[in-house]
Scaffold this motif. Sequence first.
Motif, PDB file in Angstrom:
ATOM      1  N   LYS A 279       0.725  -1.094  -0.084  1.00  0.00           N
ATOM      2  CA  LYS A 279       0.084   0.021   0.021  1.00  0.00           C
ATOM      3  C   LYS A 279       0.981   1.236  -0.028  1.00  0.00           C
ATOM      4  CE  LYS A 279      -3.813  -2.587   0.609  1.00  0.00           C
ATOM      5  NZ  LYS A 279      -4.487  -2.759  -0.471  1.00  0.00           N
ATOM      6  N   LYS A 280       0.287   2.207  -0.563  1.00  0.00           N
ATOM      7  CA  LYS A 280       0.884   3.616  -0.311  1.00  0.00           C
ATOM      8  C   LYS A 280       0.931   4.242   1.037  1.00  0.00           C
ATOM      9  CE  LYS A 280       1.096   8.200  -2.191  1.00  0.00           C
ATOM     10  NZ  LYS A 280       0.430   9.387  -3.228  1.00  0.00           N
ATOM     11  N   VAL A 281       1.656   4.432   1.835  1.00  0.00           N
ATOM     12  CA  VAL A 281       1.691   4.678   3.179  1.00  0.00           C
ATOM     13  C   VAL A 281       2.592   6.016   3.592  1.00  0.00           C
ATOM     14  CG1 VAL A 281       1.784   4.077   5.409  1.00  0.00           C
ATOM     15  CG2 VAL A 281       1.323   2.340   3.585  1.00  0.00           C
ATOM     16  N   THR A 282       1.891   6.896   4.114  1.00  0.00           N
ATOM     17  CA  THR A 282       2.777   8.334   4.687  1.00  0.00           C
ATOM     18  C   THR A 282       2.812   7.949   5.895  1.00  0.00           C
ATOM     19  OG1 THR A 282       1.738   9.391   2.789  1.00  0.00           O
ATOM     20  CG2 THR A 282       2.588  10.765   4.704  1.00  0.00           C
ATOM     21  N   TYR A 283       4.124   7.839   6.602  1.00  0.00           N
ATOM     22  CA  TYR A 283       4.157   7.925   7.979  1.00  0.00           C
ATOM     23  C   TYR A 283       4.642   9.079   8.667  1.00  0.00           C
ATOM     24  CZ  TYR A 283       4.676   2.878   7.556  1.00  0.00           C
ATOM     25  OH  TYR A 283       4.165   1.537   6.993  1.00  0.00           O
ATOM     26  N   SER A 284       4.392   9.417  10.040  1.00  0.00           N
ATOM     27  CA  SER A 284       4.701  10.748  10.347  1.00  0.00           C
ATOM     28  C   SER A 284       4.390  10.524  12.071  1.00  0.00           C
ATOM     29  CB  SER A 284       3.840  11.850  10.077  1.00  0.00           C
ATOM     30  OG  SER A 284       2.428  11.712  10.199  1.00  0.00           O
ATOM     31  N   LYS A 285       4.861  11.445  12.851  1.00  0.00           N
ATOM     32  CA  LYS A 285       4.568  11.295  14.114  1.00  0.00           C
ATOM     33  C   LYS A 285       3.628  12.218  14.536  1.00  0.00           C
ATOM     34  CE  LYS A 285       9.019   9.963  16.032  1.00  0.00           C
ATOM     35  NZ  LYS A 285      10.165  10.263  17.037  1.00  0.00           N
ATOM     36  N   GLU A 286       2.737  11.695  15.531  1.00  0.00           N
ATOM     37  CA  GLU A 286       1.558  12.428  16.097  1.00  0.00           C
ATOM     38  C   GLU A 286       1.887  13.810  16.765  1.00  0.00           C
ATOM     39  OE1 GLU A 286      -2.113  11.570  19.039  1.00  0.00           O
ATOM     40  OE2 GLU A 286      -0.121  11.192  19.678  1.00  0.00           O
ATOM     41  N   GLY A 287       1.195  14.772  16.409  1.00  0.00           N
ATOM     42  CA  GLY A 287       1.539  16.309  17.024  1.00  0.00           C
ATOM     43  C   GLY A 287       2.700  16.941  16.479  1.00  0.00           C
ATOM     44  N   TYR A 288       3.216  16.633  15.451  1.00  0.00           N
ATOM     45  CA  TYR A 288       4.409  17.599  14.894  1.00  0.00           C
ATOM     46  C   TYR A 288       3.914  19.203  14.671  1.00  0.00           C
ATOM     47  CZ  TYR A 288       8.252  14.044  13.543  1.00  0.00           C
ATOM     48  OH  TYR A 288       8.967  13.086  13.632  1.00  0.00           O
ATOM     49  N   GLU A 289       4.603  19.815  15.305  1.00  0.00           N
ATOM     50  CA  GLU A 289       4.303  21.284  15.413  1.00  0.00           C
ATOM     51  C   GLU A 289       5.089  21.875  14.301  1.00  0.00           C
ATOM     52  OE1 GLU A 289       3.058  24.978  17.934  1.00  0.00           O
ATOM     53  OE2 GLU A 289       4.330  23.532  18.936  1.00  0.00           O
ATOM     54  N   PHE A 290       6.357  21.523  14.221  1.00  0.00           N
ATOM     55  CA  PHE A 290       7.343  22.177  13.244  1.00  0.00           C
ATOM     56  C   PHE A 290       7.873  21.036  12.364  1.00  0.00           C
ATOM     57  CE2 PHE A 290       7.397  24.788  17.024  1.00  0.00           C
ATOM     58  CZ  PHE A 290       7.129  25.956  16.648  1.00  0.00           C
ATOM     59  N   ASP A 291       8.140  21.594  11.172  1.00  0.00           N
ATOM     60  CA  ASP A 291       8.873  20.786  10.062  1.00  0.00           C
ATOM     61  C   ASP A 291      10.042  21.653   9.506  1.00  0.00           C
ATOM     62  OD1 ASP A 291       7.535  22.230   8.316  1.00  0.00           O
ATOM     63  OD2 ASP A 291       6.159  20.764   7.984  1.00  0.00           O
ATOM     64  N   SER A 292      10.606  21.070   8.393  1.00  0.00           N
ATOM     65  CA  SER A 292      11.682  21.876   7.794  1.00  0.00           C
ATOM     66  C   SER A 292      11.495  23.376   7.397  1.00  0.00           C
ATOM     67  CB  SER A 292      12.296  21.068   6.658  1.00  0.00           C
ATOM     68  OG  SER A 292      11.245  20.742   5.540  1.00  0.00           O
ATOM     69  N   LYS A 293      10.169  23.554   6.781  1.00  0.00           N
ATOM     70  CA  LYS A 293       9.840  24.751   6.390  1.00  0.00           C
ATOM     71  C   LYS A 293       9.730  26.024   7.378  1.00  0.00           C
ATOM     72  CE  LYS A 293       4.593  24.712   6.762  1.00  0.00           C
ATOM     73  NZ  LYS A 293       4.694  22.984   7.039  1.00  0.00           N
ATOM     74  N   TYR A 294      10.014  25.745   8.583  1.00  0.00           N
ATOM     75  CA  TYR A 294      10.124  26.522   9.819  1.00  0.00           C
ATOM     76  C   TYR A 294      11.717  26.863  10.169  1.00  0.00           C
ATOM     77  CZ  TYR A 294       5.198  26.586  10.682  1.00  0.00           C
ATOM     78  OH  TYR A 294       3.823  26.695  10.508  1.00  0.00           O
ATOM     79  N   ILE A 295      12.674  26.143   9.351  1.00  0.00           N
ATOM     80  CA  ILE A 295      13.990  26.596   9.638  1.00  0.00           C
ATOM     81  C   ILE A 295      14.118  28.089   9.038  1.00  0.00           C
ATOM     82  CG2 ILE A 295      16.379  25.955   8.719  1.00  0.00           C
ATOM     83  CD1 ILE A 295      15.543  23.188   8.887  1.00  0.00           C
ATOM     84  N   GLY A 296      14.692  28.893   9.794  1.00  0.00           N
ATOM     85  CA  GLY A 296      15.019  29.983   9.383  1.00  0.00           C
ATOM     86  C   GLY A 296      15.111  31.290  10.431  1.00  0.00           C
ATOM     87  N   LYS A 297      15.278  32.625  10.292  1.00  0.00           N
ATOM     88  CA  LYS A 297      15.367  33.395  11.272  1.00  0.00           C
ATOM     89  C   LYS A 297      14.034  34.258  11.491  1.00  0.00           C
ATOM     90  CE  LYS A 297      19.234  35.638  10.853  1.00  0.00           C
ATOM     91  NZ  LYS A 297      20.742  36.643  10.465  1.00  0.00           N
ATOM     92  N   TYR A 298      14.018  34.518  12.648  1.00  0.00           N
ATOM     93  CA  TYR A 298      12.764  35.410  13.248  1.00  0.00           C
ATOM     94  C   TYR A 298      13.226  36.389  14.080  1.00  0.00           C
ATOM     95  CZ  TYR A 298      10.509  31.023  11.820  1.00  0.00           C
ATOM     96  OH  TYR A 298      10.289  29.935  11.047  1.00  0.00           O
ATOM     97  N   LYS A 299      12.509  37.594  14.101  1.00  0.00           N
ATOM     98  CA  LYS A 299      12.893  38.657  14.985  1.00  0.00           C
ATOM     99  C   LYS A 299      11.901  39.448  15.479  1.00  0.00           C
ATOM    100  CE  LYS A 299      13.483  42.702  11.985  1.00  0.00           C
ATOM    101  NZ  LYS A 299      14.554  43.854  11.583  1.00  0.00           N
TER     102      LYS A 299
END
Length: 418
Positions: A279-299
């Motif tokens: 089967k086509k399966v997508t695995y992930s962990k419950e409740g991920y709040e952050f992934d790679s798109k949040y890598i960066g700088k904030y101020k």
Amino acid sequence: MRFSKKTATICAFVLGATILATSAFADIMIGSGYYSLKNSMKTTMAKLTSEVDNFSADATISLKIDGKVFAESTSNAKFDIKNKAKESMDKNFRKGELRENYWYSDENQSIYKNFDDGSYDVFEKRKYNNETNRIIENPLEDEQVKDAEKILDAFVGSLQDAIQVEESAGKKMYVGNLSETQIPPVVNAISSFIFKYSILDEWSAKNLDVPHPKSNIYLTKATGKAIENEDGIIESAIFTASMSAQDSKGIEHIYSLDFSIDIKDVNSTIVKAPNLDGKKVTYSKEGYEFDSKYIGKYKNDIVKEEDNSFEKVGERFIEITSVENGNVKGKYYEVYNAGYEADIVRSFDFYSNYDESIHFTIIHYTNDKGEKKKGIIHRTGSQNINVSFNVTIDEDNDGYSYSNNEDGFDNTFIRIFE
């Protein structure tokens, strides 16, 4: 319309529909049948939620207008109380379309099937305190239900002989019928209010594209049957209620609400995870709040009040440097403008542990005094973040709340796009 994931509540509602829905069965033969049925409901829910090892439940909810079904949901659910696993196949008919839902859950994972393409989503669960975490709760222990029971008890004596009780081969059968002339005005008033403003309110009617019950609403009939087996468990129940109402154009309609449920395979139900081979399966962990798109700088700006005005004296920066498997790493630092140098200019690294961050992402860092501290980081808006340092987490409340111990700290950080 679809079933709630809290199937236990649905089971209780359907099993107790003869009591809870419009008080149709609120009175029994001189009280004995009423209390017998009520006690049977309590016994059923107590055994299903804590005493039996496993069971299956098939339930159907159907809504009709003038005899035509406009919404219907069926649920075929399996519960393994002992091993804390459950499985459900649901079908929901609405606006002429049929949609299917499948889910499986145990202590370690939740699995959902996407019927559009046949793929599956598998979520690895967080590690909760599984000693007290039950897969199904007894809704009859809820305070609101207990209060509703007191109200229903007050109706005893107002509807004589509404239910007949028969006993054969160790089983009890409760049968009830109420016609329009047997329904007291107070029951009609309560049921009309619930139907108009809760079951089929104006928003729901518009969403389902059906006429909204506007005026002259009254209960025309209520019938039902419940069978209690030798073990004191209600193994099946059927309930039907019909209401007459006029829509906004003054057109009269008959609205019907049907419930049915079957409890079966007690202590012989097998619940197991679906076979996902091929089967086509997508695995992930419950409740991920952050992934790679949040890598960066904030101020955000460090602002000081001077001479009844606000003056920018520097900037705070958060840099998220990596996000792997729900674990966040980054650094915090401050930059002050010339002439506004602070006694302490803070700068430190921080990290989070996914398994620890149950209700929000907890970060760890070491302050300028060498003390180990905790903070909180979470998303706000589509791309920005909130960060609080030096927090106290309420461990007695299972970590659901925290308090910020830093006054004057602006915890909203805006993403910098360069």
